[in-house]
Each structure stands twice: as structure tokens, then as C-alpha cells.
Motif scaffolding. Structure first.
Motif, PDB file in Angstrom:
ATOM      1  N   THR A   1      82.553  14.482 -85.307  1.00 28.38           N
ATOM      2  CA  THR A   1      81.187  14.243 -84.858  1.00 28.38           C
ATOM      3  C   THR A   1      80.788  12.783 -85.045  1.00 28.38           C
ATOM      4  O   THR A   1      80.154  12.185 -84.176  1.00 28.38           O
ATOM      5  N   GLU A   2      81.162  12.188 -86.184  1.00 29.45           N
ATOM      6  CA  GLU A   2      80.866  10.770 -86.407  1.00 29.45           C
ATOM      7  C   GLU A   2      81.543   9.895 -85.347  1.00 29.45           C
ATOM      8  O   GLU A   2      80.923   8.967 -84.818  1.00 29.45           O
ATOM      9  N   LEU A   3      82.793  10.201 -85.017  1.00 20.87           N
ATOM     10  CA  LEU A   3      83.494   9.440 -83.979  1.00 20.87           C
ATOM     11  C   LEU A   3      82.827   9.626 -82.616  1.00 20.87           C
ATOM     12  O   LEU A   3      82.661   8.671 -81.851  1.00 20.87           O
ATOM     13  N   TYR A   4      82.440  10.848 -82.313  1.00 21.01           N
ATOM     14  CA  TYR A   4      81.771  11.129 -81.046  1.00 21.01           C
ATOM     15  C   TYR A   4      80.451  10.367 -80.939  1.00 21.01           C
ATOM     16  O   TYR A   4      80.136   9.770 -79.901  1.00 21.01           O
ATOM     17  N   LEU A   5      79.668  10.370 -82.032  1.00 17.70           N
ATOM     18  CA  LEU A   5      78.351   9.734 -82.010  1.00 17.70           C
ATOM     19  C   LEU A   5      78.431   8.213 -81.936  1.00 17.70           C
ATOM     20  O   LEU A   5      77.452   7.564 -81.553  1.00 17.70           O
TER      21      LEU A   5
END
Length: 70
Positions: free
Chosen positions: A44-48
Motif C-alpha cells: 500500500t505504501e508503494l502504491y500510494l
């Protein structure tokens, strides 16, 4: 850096746990709940980093009953 609290839905599928973030749509897995959640956090951090989300309220999570003919 801003910290945001997101929801996670975790379900067991055979020998792994699958974790999903409904606000973002990211999904990951692990052999334990903790591992699945940590992998979901990383995904999720990478996606955001690429696709920031606006500040929106949390989704409502509830349950309901259904009748099943057995």
C-alpha cells in the motif's frame, strides 16, 4: 510525512492469509496474519507513492445475516 489509518480485510485461503485494503484496492498475502498485514502495508505504501488518495472517511464495515437452505 503524514500517517493515515486504513482498513484491512484478512481471510484464510488454504495455507496462506490474504490481506486487502478496501480503500485503495491493494492486496497481499503471507503465511501468518502478521506477515500478510505487513506485506499489505508495504504494498500500500508503494502504491500510494504513485497514486495518492484524497482524504476521505473510512468505509462502514458491518455484518448481515442470510438464510441458507441446507
Amino acid at each position: 510525512m503524514q500517517v493515515r489509518v486504513l482498513a484491512a480485510i484478512i481471510r484464510k485461503e488454504e495455507d496462506i492469509y490474504v490481506a486487502e485494503c478496501p480503500e485503495v484496492g491493494t492486496v497481499s498475502q503471507g503465511y501468518t496474519i502478521e506477515e500478510a498485514l505487513e506485506n499489505l502495508k508495504e504494498a500500500t505504501e508503494l502504491y500510494l507513492e504513485e497514486f495518492p488518495i484524497p482524504d476521505v472517511p473510512h468505509p462502514l464495515l458491518t455484518t448481515f445475516e442470510v438464510a441458507i437452505n441446507v
